[in-house]
Design a protein around this motif. Sequence first.
Motif, PDB file in Angstrom:
ATOM      1  N   MET A   1       0.832  -1.203   0.000  1.00 56.98           N
ATOM      2  CA  MET A   1       0.000   0.000   0.000  1.00 56.98           C
ATOM      3  C   MET A   1       0.867   1.254   0.000  1.00 56.98           C
ATOM      4  O   MET A   1       0.591   2.216  -0.728  1.00 56.98           O
ATOM      5  CB  MET A   1      -0.928   0.003   1.219  1.00 56.98           C
ATOM      6  N   TRP A   2       1.924   1.271   0.798  1.00 57.38           N
ATOM      7  CA  TRP A   2       2.782   2.445   0.890  1.00 57.38           C
ATOM      8  C   TRP A   2       3.468   2.722  -0.450  1.00 57.38           C
ATOM      9  O   TRP A   2       3.558   3.872  -0.884  1.00 57.38           O
ATOM     10  CB  TRP A   2       3.808   2.269   2.000  1.00 57.38           C
ATOM     11  N   GLU A   3       3.934   1.680  -1.126  1.00 54.92           N
ATOM     12  CA  GLU A   3       4.565   1.860  -2.428  1.00 54.92           C
ATOM     13  C   GLU A   3       3.572   2.429  -3.444  1.00 54.92           C
ATOM     14  O   GLU A   3       3.929   3.281  -4.271  1.00 54.92           O
ATOM     15  CB  GLU A   3       5.127   0.530  -2.932  1.00 54.92           C
TER      16      GLU A   3
ATOM     17  N   VAL B   1      -8.046  10.562   4.585  1.00 55.66           N
ATOM     18  CA  VAL B   1      -7.504  10.131   5.878  1.00 55.66           C
ATOM     19  C   VAL B   1      -7.964   8.714   6.169  1.00 55.66           C
ATOM     20  O   VAL B   1      -9.089   8.325   5.831  1.00 55.66           O
ATOM     21  CB  VAL B   1      -7.978  11.069   7.011  1.00 55.66           C
ATOM     22  N   HIS B   2      -7.079   7.944   6.801  1.00 53.08           N
ATOM     23  CA  HIS B   2      -7.478   6.656   7.376  1.00 53.08           C
ATOM     24  C   HIS B   2      -7.285   6.728   8.881  1.00 53.08           C
ATOM     25  O   HIS B   2      -6.178   6.962   9.371  1.00 53.08           O
ATOM     26  CB  HIS B   2      -6.653   5.499   6.829  1.00 53.08           C
TER      27      HIS B   2
ATOM     28  N   GLU C   1      -5.376  -3.951  -2.384  1.00 50.81           N
ATOM     29  CA  GLU C   1      -6.210  -4.813  -1.549  1.00 50.81           C
ATOM     30  C   GLU C   1      -6.129  -4.403  -0.076  1.00 50.81           C
ATOM     31  O   GLU C   1      -7.007  -4.749   0.715  1.00 50.81           O
ATOM     32  CB  GLU C   1      -5.768  -6.270  -1.698  1.00 50.81           C
ATOM     33  N   MET C   2      -5.081  -3.663   0.291  1.00 47.73           N
ATOM     34  CA  MET C   2      -4.922  -3.252   1.679  1.00 47.73           C
ATOM     35  C   MET C   2      -5.745  -2.015   2.021  1.00 47.73           C
ATOM     36  O   MET C   2      -5.896  -1.689   3.202  1.00 47.73           O
ATOM     37  CB  MET C   2      -3.438  -2.983   1.977  1.00 47.73           C
ATOM     38  N   ASP C   3      -6.251  -1.303   1.015  1.00 45.83           N
ATOM     39  CA  ASP C   3      -7.128  -0.155   1.291  1.00 45.83           C
ATOM     40  C   ASP C   3      -8.393  -0.261   0.448  1.00 45.83           C
ATOM     41  O   ASP C   3      -8.618   0.513  -0.482  1.00 45.83           O
ATOM     42  CB  ASP C   3      -6.402   1.172   1.069  1.00 45.83           C
TER      43      ASP C   3
END
Length: 659
Positions: free
Chosen positions: A25-27, A173-174, A198-200
Motif C-alpha cells: 500500500m505504501w509503495e 484520511v485513514h 487490496e490493503m485499502d
Amino acid sequence: MCGILCGLARSTGPVDLRSSKWAPMWEALLLKNKNRGPDHQGSLVFTANSLALTMHSTVLHLRGSQVTPQPYQPHSECPAPLLDRVSACSSPIALSFNGEIYGGLDGILDDSHLDTNDTAAVAEFIAQNVGDSPSLLKGIAKLKGEWSMCFYQLDRRRLWFGRDCLGRRSLVVHYPSLAGWVAGSDLFLISSVTAGTEMDPPGFWTELPADGMYCLDLRSLDEAAQTLNQALESTPQGPDASSFSSQFKEHIRHFPWSSAVSQVGSEDFLPSPLQDINSTLPSVSESDQVVDYLLATTLPNEFPVLPEHTTAVLRRFDEALSNAVRRRVQSIPKLIQSPKPHAARLGVLFSGGLDCIALAALAHRHLPLDEPIDLLNVGFENPRVQKAQSAKSSRGKKRESAALDSECDSLSGAPIKPVDAASATVDDESVYNVPDRLTGLSGLAELKESCPGRQWNFVKINITYKEAMEKKDYIASLMMPLSTVMDLSIAMAFWFASRGEGVLHDDNRPYSSPARVLLSGLGADEQLGGYGRHKVRFDTAGWAGLYEEIKMDLGRISERNMGRDDRIIADHGKEVRFPFLDEGLCQRCVVVASVPQSRSALPQRHWREAGAEDVRPARAGAHKGGNGAQAGGAVWCADSKDGARTRGRNRSDLKPARH
C-alpha cells in the motif's frame, strides 16, 4: 501541485514503511503521489518514545525561480530533505503543502508577489506563529487560493492538517482503531490520493471535510497508547478491542471555519473568508425587470439595454472574474524543458459551455498574444451513433436505440457495453461527435472571432471504448473514496481530458499538451444558478427557495466535486485551478445576491452588457441542453431544449412563486 503523504506508526524506532507489512500500500501511495509531483520527492522521519511519523512530499514546480523541496523546514540547518532521511533538524515545523496562494499574507503573498514561492512563505508564517494558536489560525484563514496542508509542530509534537474552506485540494484520511494502532496492526494515514490496493479497500479512506483545521496531539496519543498497552499486557485474554475503536479520534482537535463575528479571534475557530449567502429578497419591481429582460424579443446577436444599476453590477462581476483568471495564469512559469519556443503553458477543460468560453477569453486578456492556449475537448466513442447508422433499415431501430441509451453514460457518451465497430458505416471521426464536441467546436469559432491573433489549439481527445475500459479500474481507484457511477463518468472524462493527448483540430496532427496548469469552470453553475433544478426551486419556492438551493450547492461542493477532481487531474502532473471559486469572486456573488441578474446564468448577452467585449458566445450555447451554465439562463428557461432563451412565453410562466 504537490502530493502529501503522512504515516504514523507505533514503533520504538525509525520505521521504513517500504519494507514493512504495509509496503504494497505504501509503495502504491508513493507512486500515485509521485505522479502528482514529478519534480521532487522527499521524506522526513520523526521519532519520539513509541511513535514514528513519516512525512513524504512530492512537488510539481509552479511557483518561484527554482524547485522548493518538501517537506519544507524553515530556518533549518539541515540540508534539503532526502528520501528516508531521519530528521534531527532544529526547525520548529516541517510542512507539506499542496496548492497555490494568491494573497492573504500582506506584503509577502499578494498580487505583486505572484512569482514568490508560496510554500516557503506559508512555512515562514507558520513557524513564526505556531506557538500562538489564535494568530496561527487567523493567518491560515486569510490565505486566498486553493490549498491543503499538513505540518508537524516539533516542540509540542502536534500534527496539523486541513483544506481550504471550499476543499479545492484533496486530502484523504485513514483513522485506525486505537487498539489496532497500538498493537502495530494499523496505521494513521493522510494522503492526497488513495492507493487502490487490496490493503485499502472501499471504506478504508475518508475524505477529510473542508470544515477547518485538525490537530493530532501525539503526546496525549502516546500516553493513551502506553495505558492501553499496559492493559493488554495485564489481561491474559485481552480486553475487548471494540471498546477502543473510536478512541483514536479523541486525540484530534477540530478548529472549524466560522463566520460568526463573536467567534472571530477565538482559539477554537478559524474566521471564514466567505460570508453566508445574502438572503435579502429582491423587490417585486426588481423581479419584474428580470422578466421584462428575458421576454425582450431581439435577434440572437442583439442585446437589449439593461438597467444602469444592473449593468454596473455585472461590470464589477466581470472585473472580479477577470482578476481571478489573471491571478491564476500570470504566475505560471515558462516551460524550460519544452523544445518549442512558444509552447502552451495553459490549458482549458473545454466543453464549449459559457463558463469555459468565458475563462478562455479572459485568459486571452492576460497572457502574451504569442502564447498558444490549449482547449482540451474529450469525446468518447459513441455506440449510439454507430448503431443508429448501421441499423437505419432495421425495423427494430427504436428498440435498439432505447437499449443503447441505457448502456451509455448520459453525461459523457462513454459506452458501458461494447458495440461492434466493424458494423458501423460512419467514418472514425463522426463517432466522437458527442454533444460536448459539437459545442466545443462552436465555442472555438466564437473565440477565433472574438479573440483574434491567438493560436487556439483545439485538442480533440478521442477515446475508444477499448481504452476507456482499460483505464476504468485505475481511474476508479483515483476517485476513491467516492464510488458512484456518476462520479466514475465524470472522473473518466476529466482524466482523459487532462492527460491532453489527442489530435489538433486544424490539421489532425498528433498532439500532447505540455500545459501544466488547467482552468476549470467548476463553481459557475453552483453560484450562478445554472442547473435545471435551480429553476424548479425558483418556480416552487421563489427567491428564498433559490437562495437556499444555491447555499446548499456551495456547502457541499467540497465533498461532491473538489477532492475528486483534484485527485483525477493531478495524476498527470497537472494542476487544475478554479477562477469561479476565487474568494474575491465568491464574495462578490455573496454581496450582490439580492440583485437577481448576478445570481443566475442568464443568457449570454449578459456578458456583453457587462463589458466583457471579448466574451461573445452567442452561438456556442445553441447545442447545450437544459442543465448547467452552458444552457444560458437555466434559472428561468431551462425547459428550452436547445439552450436558447425562451421566446413568446406568458409572463406568469416566468415569474417566481410569491412567498
